[in-house]
Design an enzyme around this catalytic site. Structure first.
Site, mmCIF file in Angstrom:
data_model
loop_
_atom_site.group_PDB
_atom_site.id
_atom_site.type_symbol
_atom_site.label_atom_id
_atom_site.label_comp_id
_atom_site.label_asym_id
_atom_site.label_seq_id
_atom_site.Cartn_x
_atom_site.Cartn_y
_atom_site.Cartn_z
ATOM 1 N N GLU A 16 0.788 -22.305 -6.800
ATOM 2 C CA GLU A 16 1.030 -21.624 -5.529
ATOM 3 C C GLU A 16 -0.276 -21.476 -4.770
ATOM 4 O O GLU A 16 -1.312 -21.141 -5.353
ATOM 5 C CB GLU A 16 1.627 -20.228 -5.760
ATOM 6 C CG GLU A 16 1.851 -19.458 -4.453
ATOM 7 C CD GLU A 16 2.341 -18.047 -4.673
ATOM 8 O OE1 GLU A 16 3.534 -17.889 -4.971
ATOM 9 O OE2 GLU A 16 1.517 -17.103 -4.571
ATOM 10 N N ALA A 122 17.690 -11.069 -0.275
ATOM 11 C CA ALA A 122 17.409 -12.488 -0.463
ATOM 12 C C ALA A 122 18.692 -13.276 -0.695
ATOM 13 O O ALA A 122 18.820 -14.423 -0.248
ATOM 14 C CB ALA A 122 16.456 -12.684 -1.639
ATOM 15 N N TYR A 142 12.103 -11.095 -11.596
ATOM 16 C CA TYR A 142 11.130 -10.066 -11.963
ATOM 17 C C TYR A 142 11.348 -9.629 -13.416
ATOM 18 O O TYR A 142 12.222 -8.810 -13.700
ATOM 19 C CB TYR A 142 11.267 -8.871 -11.010
ATOM 20 C CG TYR A 142 11.199 -9.295 -9.562
ATOM 21 C CD1 TYR A 142 9.981 -9.371 -8.900
ATOM 22 C CD2 TYR A 142 12.358 -9.690 -8.869
ATOM 23 C CE1 TYR A 142 9.907 -9.809 -7.587
ATOM 24 C CE2 TYR A 142 12.292 -10.128 -7.559
ATOM 25 C CZ TYR A 142 11.075 -10.192 -6.920
ATOM 26 O OH TYR A 142 11.004 -10.636 -5.623
ATOM 27 N N LYS A 162 22.106 -13.854 -6.677
ATOM 28 C CA LYS A 162 21.300 -14.892 -6.029
ATOM 29 C C LYS A 162 21.699 -16.283 -6.525
ATOM 30 O O LYS A 162 21.827 -17.225 -5.736
ATOM 31 C CB LYS A 162 19.811 -14.672 -6.312
ATOM 32 C CG LYS A 162 19.177 -13.453 -5.677
ATOM 33 C CD LYS A 162 17.696 -13.409 -6.034
ATOM 34 C CE LYS A 162 17.011 -12.166 -5.546
ATOM 35 N NZ LYS A 162 15.580 -12.138 -5.914
ATOM 36 N N GLN A 173 7.857 -13.345 -11.020
ATOM 37 C CA GLN A 173 6.650 -12.621 -10.652
ATOM 38 C C GLN A 173 5.699 -12.703 -11.838
ATOM 39 O O GLN A 173 6.115 -12.931 -12.982
ATOM 40 C CB GLN A 173 7.026 -11.166 -10.375
ATOM 41 C CG GLN A 173 5.861 -10.264 -10.026
ATOM 42 C CD GLN A 173 6.345 -8.848 -9.757
ATOM 43 O OE1 GLN A 173 6.688 -8.509 -8.648
ATOM 44 N NE2 GLN A 173 6.414 -8.025 -10.795
ATOM 45 N N GLN A 209 -8.324 -7.127 -8.240
ATOM 46 C CA GLN A 209 -7.158 -7.996 -8.087
ATOM 47 C C GLN A 209 -5.948 -7.438 -8.833
ATOM 48 O O GLN A 209 -4.857 -7.332 -8.287
ATOM 49 C CB GLN A 209 -7.501 -9.392 -8.610
ATOM 50 C CG GLN A 209 -6.343 -10.384 -8.587
ATOM 51 C CD GLN A 209 -6.698 -11.679 -9.305
ATOM 52 O OE1 GLN A 209 -7.716 -11.775 -9.988
ATOM 53 N NE2 GLN A 209 -5.844 -12.672 -9.163
#
Length: 290
Positions: A16, A122, A142, A162, A173, A209
């Protein structure tokens, strides 16, 4: 090519990236992609901020450039604030760019008042895309439960919605404890969720982070990881190398356990991606076509 097809033949490894926040830095992302191309990724996804973030206009351009490098691209598409007309316009643009893969998201809810749009979840966006184009639709999941969901059981039920709406592939995630992922996979199987699931891994290279990620996403920190942070947080190079090593350990275990794929959150850092790739490339399994 629809990326869901790749899972039939191998354990997938993807990356990503995100558009730089400042337009003056846009050229840097193309240098990153050129470096990632050397690692022969199965695909690269490009993030897209919700509610008209200034760098959103670069998302489709970057995804198109990835395609031109001979790599399959996935564009993120959050639905918060979008009307059906907005989405139809974006789908038409993606068709023209020959981009077939969309990660359909709700997007982070902003504070205060905001334009609601036509989509609440979503799953609403997934269903709409399915009805209005021949795209491969990917959904986020998740392992520790979505931060807005009361528990993991409810979250897995939402994930099933979904998939039933049209998602044919899932990306998780980030998580830092592989047992969390394995428990999540079991719950998905019990819920009859039978699409490929890529494990999202982020090499954590500094304390700031991970503190941001835990506050935004509710990711839990294992004792082993906390000890690493405590020992190396004041030594940037050591913390970077320890974070990479921790991610590699996670990935090696996941591959050995037969994970469908790994999705590496690169944070636009090709050095980290290369170090991880060097460590695990020979472990990924090819599957015999049936």
């Amino acid at each position: 090519m629809k990326t869901t097809e790749i899972f039939k033949y191998k354990q997938v490894f993807s990356y990503e990236v995100f558009p730089p926040k400042k337009s003056s830095n846009v050229s840097t992302i193309y240098k990153t992609i050129e470096e990632l191309k050397k690692l022969a990724p199965d695909s690269i996804s490009v993030t897209y901020g919700a509610l008209g973030a200034k760098n959103n206009e670069e998302t489709f351009k970057i995804a198109s450039a990835i395609k031109s490098y001979g790599i399959e691209s996935i564009t993120h598409l959050p639905c918060i604030g979008l009307t059906k007309e907005d989405v139809l316009e974006k789908l038409e643009e993606l068709k023209k760019l020959r981009i077939e893969n969309i990660l359909a998201l709700r997007g982070d809810l902003p504070e205060g008042d905001y334009k609601k749009g036509d989509f609440t979840y979503a799953s609403d966006l997934i269903r709409f895309i399915k009805e209005n184009g021949n795209f491969n639709i990917i959904a986020a999941c998740y392992p520790e439960g979505h931060i807005d969901c009361k528990n993991i059981v409810e979250d897995v039920k939402n994930l099933k919605i979904k998939v039933d709406a049209g998602a044919s592939q899932l990306m998780t995630q980030l998580f830092l404890d592989n047992n969390v992922f394995y428990n999540f996979k079991e719950k998905c199987e019990l819920a009859d969720i039978n699409v490929p699931i890529e494990a999202g891994i982020m090499p954590v290279v500094n304390k700031k982070q991970i503190e941001k990620m835990t506050s935004l996403c509710g990711v839990k920190l294992p004792k082993k990881f906390i000890k690493i942070m405590e020992r190396y947080e004041h030594n940037p190079v050591a913390m970077r190398d320890a974070g990479i090593a921790y991610a590699i350990d996670q990935i090696v275990d996941l591959i050995a356990q037969g994970v469908d794929g790994i999705h590496l959150y690169t944070m636009n850092n090709s050095y980290i991606a290369r170090k991880v790739h060097e460590a695990v490339a020979n472990l990924l399994l090819e599957k015999k076509a049936s």
